[in-house]
Design a protein around this motif. Structure first.
Motif, PDB file in Angstrom:
ATOM      1  N   ARG A 118      37.167   5.474  45.479  1.00  0.00           N
ATOM      2  CA  ARG A 118      37.928   6.345  44.580  1.00  0.00           C
ATOM      3  C   ARG A 118      37.633   7.808  44.881  1.00  0.00           C
ATOM      4  O   ARG A 118      38.538   8.649  44.879  1.00  0.00           O
ATOM      5  N   LEU A 119      36.367   8.122  45.108  1.00  0.00           N
ATOM      6  CA  LEU A 119      36.004   9.504  45.433  1.00  0.00           C
ATOM      7  C   LEU A 119      36.647   9.943  46.737  1.00  0.00           C
ATOM      8  O   LEU A 119      36.994  11.118  46.911  1.00  0.00           O
ATOM      9  N   GLN A 120      36.836   8.996  47.651  1.00  0.00           N
ATOM     10  CA  GLN A 120      37.449   9.317  48.936  1.00  0.00           C
ATOM     11  C   GLN A 120      38.968   9.375  48.839  1.00  0.00           C
ATOM     12  O   GLN A 120      39.601  10.373  49.236  1.00  0.00           O
ATOM     13  N   ASP A 121      39.576   8.321  48.333  1.00  0.00           N
ATOM     14  CA  ASP A 121      41.034   8.192  48.381  1.00  0.00           C
ATOM     15  C   ASP A 121      41.743   8.996  47.294  1.00  0.00           C
ATOM     16  O   ASP A 121      42.825   9.550  47.539  1.00  0.00           O
ATOM     17  N   ASP A 122      41.163   9.050  46.097  1.00  0.00           N
ATOM     18  CA  ASP A 122      41.825   9.725  44.978  1.00  0.00           C
ATOM     19  C   ASP A 122      41.447  11.200  44.869  1.00  0.00           C
ATOM     20  O   ASP A 122      42.260  12.006  44.406  1.00  0.00           O
ATOM     21  N   HIS A 123      40.228  11.540  45.277  1.00  0.00           N
ATOM     22  CA  HIS A 123      39.745  12.909  45.054  1.00  0.00           C
ATOM     23  C   HIS A 123      39.469  13.694  46.332  1.00  0.00           C
ATOM     24  O   HIS A 123      39.324  14.913  46.274  1.00  0.00           O
ATOM     25  N   ARG A 124      39.343  12.995  47.457  1.00  0.00           N
ATOM     26  CA  ARG A 124      39.056  13.649  48.747  1.00  0.00           C
ATOM     27  C   ARG A 124      37.784  14.502  48.678  1.00  0.00           C
ATOM     28  O   ARG A 124      37.719  15.602  49.205  1.00  0.00           O
ATOM     29  N   LEU A 125      36.765  13.953  48.038  1.00  0.00           N
ATOM     30  CA  LEU A 125      35.496  14.660  47.891  1.00  0.00           C
ATOM     31  C   LEU A 125      34.402  14.097  48.794  1.00  0.00           C
ATOM     32  O   LEU A 125      33.384  14.756  49.012  1.00  0.00           O
ATOM     33  N   VAL A 126      34.590  12.881  49.284  1.00  0.00           N
ATOM     34  CA  VAL A 126      33.622  12.269  50.199  1.00  0.00           C
ATOM     35  C   VAL A 126      34.380  11.471  51.250  1.00  0.00           C
ATOM     36  O   VAL A 126      35.573  11.197  51.107  1.00  0.00           O
ATOM     37  N   ARG A 127      33.656  11.089  52.280  1.00  0.00           N
ATOM     38  CA  ARG A 127      34.146  10.126  53.255  1.00  0.00           C
ATOM     39  C   ARG A 127      33.121   9.016  53.321  1.00  0.00           C
ATOM     40  O   ARG A 127      31.925   9.271  53.547  1.00  0.00           O
ATOM     41  N   CYS A 128      33.544   7.782  53.088  1.00  0.00           N
ATOM     42  CA  CYS A 128      32.596   6.669  53.071  1.00  0.00           C
ATOM     43  C   CYS A 128      32.943   5.667  54.161  1.00  0.00           C
ATOM     44  O   CYS A 128      34.118   5.409  54.452  1.00  0.00           O
ATOM     45  N   THR A 129      31.921   5.115  54.785  1.00  0.00           N
ATOM     46  CA  THR A 129      32.107   4.152  55.869  1.00  0.00           C
ATOM     47  C   THR A 129      31.131   2.995  55.700  1.00  0.00           C
ATOM     48  O   THR A 129      30.018   3.166  55.189  1.00  0.00           O
ATOM     49  N   ARG A 130      31.574   1.832  56.129  1.00  0.00           N
ATOM     50  CA  ARG A 130      30.732   0.633  56.089  1.00  0.00           C
ATOM     51  C   ARG A 130      31.161  -0.273  57.221  1.00  0.00           C
ATOM     52  O   ARG A 130      32.316  -0.697  57.293  1.00  0.00           O
ATOM     53  N   LYS A 131      30.258  -0.571  58.150  1.00  0.00           N
ATOM     54  CA  LYS A 131      30.585  -1.419  59.286  1.00  0.00           C
ATOM     55  C   LYS A 131      30.798  -2.855  58.813  1.00  0.00           C
ATOM     56  O   LYS A 131      30.112  -3.318  57.896  1.00  0.00           O
ATOM     57  N   PRO A 132      31.755  -3.570  59.412  1.00  0.00           N
ATOM     58  CA  PRO A 132      32.001  -4.965  59.031  1.00  0.00           C
ATOM     59  C   PRO A 132      30.733  -5.810  59.114  1.00  0.00           C
ATOM     60  O   PRO A 132      30.010  -5.765  60.110  1.00  0.00           O
ATOM     61  N   GLY A 133      30.449  -6.532  58.051  1.00  0.00           N
ATOM     62  CA  GLY A 133      29.272  -7.384  58.023  1.00  0.00           C
ATOM     63  C   GLY A 133      27.985  -6.687  57.656  1.00  0.00           C
ATOM     64  O   GLY A 133      26.951  -7.334  57.468  1.00  0.00           O
ATOM     65  N   SER A 134      28.019  -5.364  57.547  1.00  0.00           N
ATOM     66  CA  SER A 134      26.811  -4.608  57.206  1.00  0.00           C
ATOM     67  C   SER A 134      26.774  -4.300  55.716  1.00  0.00           C
ATOM     68  O   SER A 134      27.813  -4.134  55.076  1.00  0.00           O
ATOM     69  N   LYS A 135      25.576  -4.222  55.180  1.00  0.00           N
ATOM     70  CA  LYS A 135      25.388  -3.850  53.777  1.00  0.00           C
ATOM     71  C   LYS A 135      25.088  -2.360  53.623  1.00  0.00           C
ATOM     72  O   LYS A 135      24.899  -1.882  52.510  1.00  0.00           O
ATOM     73  N   MET A 136      25.051  -1.632  54.741  1.00  0.00           N
ATOM     74  CA  MET A 136      24.761  -0.204  54.703  1.00  0.00           C
ATOM     75  C   MET A 136      26.049   0.588  54.454  1.00  0.00           C
ATOM     76  O   MET A 136      27.076   0.333  55.085  1.00  0.00           O
TER      77      MET A 136
END
Length: 276
Positions: A118-136
């Motif tokens: 939501r912070l990324q898509d609705d507000h453009r305040l962060v960019r978040c990433t998560r590799k497939p299969g990773s919990k990081m």
């Protein structure tokens, strides 16, 4: 002598709270205050609209996302090797965001990820990433005006670069757990203004983008929590029956004012004569 063997005591891991986790993050950053650009609350004079991105959190009553954004700013208040990015296991993020309260481990992790989306898509305040299969989950802070531009440390040299300081005690003392959306919005608003500012409710829709009722409820909650101080002030009003009008003025309570960074004590200088 006959020896007896007792039962092995049950050893339970300690319970770590969200506040414990937030405190650890802030202690790692060794910063007494967290800087936040004022444009998040209100755009500078001369802008097409005075509303900042904060308005959208208030309009949606999204306390979780608002608290999440502020703790991301706190996490990224010191530049990391890979830019303004902080990476944690999703379980750690879940504790930081308090999504694990009354939820399964997987539900808490999912709620944390959805909050960042939501912070990324609705507000453009962060960019978040998560590799497939990773919990990081990696969260990169973007500029607080919602432009999607890369984040830089504010220096206060221009109106668009002015900032407020949120003391780390806001999190370590648990005040972030006591506020609701209106009171958190008004806390940031009072922090943005000079001490003993007037905050007329009838100006709130034009100045900040929320309703008069939200404005008043936020201020009242802050007074109840003792996070702001209020005083009455009389202003000259020649056309009123009494010749004056009373208004309220506000400033941050001592517990919410920015902290000065501790400095090492200087060694004492001996006043004894040389060679004594």
């Amino acid at each position: 002598m006959k020896q007896t063997t007792g039962k092995t005591p049950d050893v339970q891991p300690p319970k770590v709270s969200g506040r414990d986790t937030r405190k650890a993050v802030l202690e790692r950053g060794t910063r007494p205050n967290v800087p936040l650009r004022s444009v998040f609350v209100q755009a500078p004079l001369g802008s097409a609209s005075r509303h900042g991105r904060l308005k959208e959190f208030v309009r949606r009553s999204d306390l979780r996302a608002l608290r999440a954004f502020l703790i991301v700013v706190a996490c990224c208040s010191k530049e990391n090797a890979d830019g303004w990015t902080t990476t944690h296991d999703s379980a750690v993020w879940a504790r930081l965001l308090d999504t694990g309260v009354a939820a399964t481990d997987q539900a808490a992790r999912t709620a944390a990820w959805r909050t960042f989306k939501r912070l990324q898509d609705d507000h453009r305040l962060v960019r978040c990433t998560r590799k497939p299969g990773s919990k990081m989950i990696s969260v990169t802070l973007l500029r607080e005006d919602g432009s999607g531009e890369p984040y830089t440390r504010p220096d206060g040299k221009t109106p668009a670069d002015r900032f407020i300081n949120i003391p780390s005690t806001f999190w370590t003392s648990g005040y972030d757990e006591q506020v609701d959306v209106p009171s958190l919005a008004l806390l940031l608003t009072v922090a943005k203004e000079k001490p003993w500012c007037e905050l007329p409710a009838d100006k709130a829709p034009a100045w900040y983008g929320w309703s008069e009722d939200t404005h008043l409820r936020g201020l009242q909650k802050l007074l109840e929590l003792k996070l702001v101080e209020r005083r009455a002030h009389f202003r000259v009003a020649p056309l009123s029956p009494t010749g004056s009008t009373m208004v309220y003025q506000y400033k941050l309570a001592p517990r919410m004012r920015p902290r000065r960074k501790a400095t090492a004590a200087k060694p004492a200088i001996s006043t004894s004569p040389s060679g004594a």
